[in-house]
Write a protein that holds these residues in place. Structure first.
Motif, mmCIF file in Angstrom:
data_model
loop_
_atom_site.group_PDB
_atom_site.id
_atom_site.type_symbol
_atom_site.label_atom_id
_atom_site.label_comp_id
_atom_site.label_asym_id
_atom_site.label_seq_id
_atom_site.Cartn_x
_atom_site.Cartn_y
_atom_site.Cartn_z
ATOM 1 N N ASP A 284 0.814 -1.217 0.000
ATOM 2 C CA ASP A 284 0.000 0.000 0.000
ATOM 3 C C ASP A 284 0.845 1.264 0.000
ATOM 4 O O ASP A 284 0.318 2.372 -0.155
ATOM 5 C CB ASP A 284 -0.912 -0.010 1.225
ATOM 6 N N THR A 287 1.056 3.000 -4.036
ATOM 7 C CA THR A 287 -0.072 2.841 -4.958
ATOM 8 C C THR A 287 -1.183 3.803 -4.586
ATOM 9 O O THR A 287 -1.320 4.202 -3.413
ATOM 10 C CB THR A 287 -0.600 1.395 -4.921
ATOM 11 N N GLN A 288 -1.950 4.167 -5.583
ATOM 12 C CA GLN A 288 -3.105 5.035 -5.366
ATOM 13 C C GLN A 288 -4.390 4.235 -5.204
ATOM 14 O O GLN A 288 -5.453 4.805 -4.940
ATOM 15 C CB GLN A 288 -3.254 6.000 -6.553
ATOM 16 N N LEU A 320 -3.578 -5.179 -7.959
ATOM 17 C CA LEU A 320 -3.279 -3.738 -8.054
ATOM 18 C C LEU A 320 -3.010 -3.311 -9.494
ATOM 19 O O LEU A 320 -3.257 -2.163 -9.864
ATOM 20 C CB LEU A 320 -2.070 -3.407 -7.172
ATOM 21 N N LYS A 321 -2.507 -4.230 -10.312
ATOM 22 C CA LYS A 321 -2.236 -3.888 -11.708
ATOM 23 C C LYS A 321 -3.512 -3.596 -12.488
ATOM 24 O O LYS A 321 -3.534 -2.731 -13.366
ATOM 25 C CB LYS A 321 -1.483 -5.023 -12.394
ATOM 26 N N THR A 372 0.916 -3.041 -16.979
ATOM 27 C CA THR A 372 0.173 -4.151 -16.373
ATOM 28 C C THR A 372 0.660 -5.509 -16.840
ATOM 29 O O THR A 372 0.402 -6.512 -16.171
ATOM 30 C CB THR A 372 -1.324 -4.028 -16.708
#
Length: 411
Positions: A284, A287-288, A320-321, A372
């Motif tokens: 965390d 990352t947004q 998350l990707k 990604t």
């Protein structure tokens, strides 16, 4: 298999014939018991005895008898005709006892009985014990040996993937020995192919590092001599390609190391809640995407915490990707298993790909986007780690709209 069951069938049939013959010879029908033979000879004998007063007295001394009037009997037409023709008939009362009626003259009948008819019985359990010994024991032994060989065959089939060895002792008289010999040869072939593939992957991956290092050094030297601004864009793209190749080499080496053999897992009791919180805190940071959790207050599980953390990290990193705004990590514990789920609100995965996403080099994103696009090894590593813990992986639709990856670990 056909010969085995055919031999068992023939043995049962032949044994039943032989046993029935032996029982008939050793335990014949008991003639010494008081039994009544309801046939013509007995009826004729009774009628002949009634032709003389001495015969009637003889019948009375042996059986219960009395003289009755013929008109007192309500006989059906068939029995009246039989009485007229043969001079005797017999009937059964409510207790299934036989009663004989013999004609003395046109008006009187001699009633003999009632007489209880005894059924023949065997005097002991020896016939049944003989049947059990001749048929039951050999069939039971045959079934046990077959079950033992099936168990060996199951172990051989489980081991044929090359992950472990299986052996049958030289003195083993197995029904499936030819099959296990074939499986043994197949396993050796598979082990040879796997070893060759792993050595090739490892060697190629290591060999990639040297030219990549030379390319990085050459690009660094080239930056000092290039003055065209457009050339710097090409150099930056080349450096990104080199970084991508280095990542690929690293993942290939990691997967080859994990796929070569199962490591010695450092199994110990760990708190899965703390483990998941640690992984989420680490991911965390840069990352947004919003990382939400649904975790219990406490959940202890016996496992290798390092590898379980790595599998969760791969799943969360993959989510998350593709996530747009949110990733959810949840943990559920019941009496049978512990379930870890990672969901996202991304585009999801086509259901046709659900069976292939955990295979090596199976990529969900076909665009090869540098943002990604991975190399299709992250989920394969997850599946490998979970299989070491006797668990399973699954993919389904998420309530958030994207994909939901689930790890099920047995307790």
């Amino acid at each position: 298999m056909g010969k085995l069951f055919a031999s068992l069938y023939l043995y049962i049939i032949v044994s039943l014939f032989l046993v029935s013959g032996v029982i008939e010879q050793l335990w014949p029908y008991e003639d010494t018991q008081q039994q009544l033979s309801l046939d013509d000879e007995f009826g004729q004998s009774l009628w002949l005895l009634t032709q003389s007063p001495e015969g009637i007295d003889n019948i009375g001394s042996r059986f219960q008898s009395k003289v009755v009037q013929k008109q007192d009997l309500m006989l059906p037409k068939e029995q009246r005709e039989a009485l007229t023709k043969h001079h005797y008939i017999y009937v059964f009362d409510q207790q299934q006892r036989a009663i004989w009626y013999i004609a003395l003259d046109a008006e009187k009948l001699l009633q003999v009985g009632p007489i209880t008819v005894l059924s023949p019985v065997f005097p002991s359990v020896w016939p049944y014990l003989l049947l059990l010994c001749v048929v039951g024991v050999p069939v039971g032994l045959w079934s046990f040996l077959l079950w033992r060989d099936f168990a060996k065959l199951r172990l051989a089939c489980e081991a044929v993937d090359g992950s472990q060895d299986f052996e049958l002792s030289a003195t083993s008289k197995s029904f499936f020995l030819p099959i296990t010999d074939t499986l043994s040869a197949m396993q050796q072939r598979i082990q040879h192919l796997l070893t060759a593939q792993q050595e090739l992957t490892s060697s190629v991956s290591h060999e990639f590092r040297t030219p990549l290092a030379r390319l990085k050094f050459a690009l660094a030297m080239l930056e000092d001599k290039v003055t065209d601004e457009k050339a710097f864009d090409y150099i930056d793209n080349m450096q990104l390609d080199i970084v991508e190749l280095e990542s690929l080499v690293k993942e290939m080496l990691d997967y080859a190391r994990l796929d070569s053999q199962q490591p010695n897992l450092k199994v110990q009791t760990c708190n899965l809640v703390q483990l998941l919180e640690s992984v989420i805190t680490k991911l965390d940071f840069a990352t947004q995407i919003q990382l939400n959790t649904q975790l219990p207050l406490n959940c202890t599980y016996i496992c290798d915490s390092h590898f379980i953390a790595r599998s969760v990290q791969n799943l969360v990193g993959n989510a998350l990707k593709y996530a747009r705004h949110e990733v959810r990590v949840s943990l559920i514990e019941n009496a049978q298993q512990v379930i870890i789920s990672v969901e996202d609100d991304g585009p999801g995965v086509d259901q046709a790909q659900w069976d292939t996403v955990f295979k090596p080099f199976a990529r969900l994103d076909k665009s090869r986007d540098k943002k990604t696009g991975g190399f299709g090894l992250g989920l394969a590593i997850v599946a490998k780690i979970v299989s070491w813990h006797q668990g399973s992986c699954a993919l389904s639709h998420s309530e958030l709209g994207g994909a939901k990856f689930t790890i099920s670990l047995p307790k």
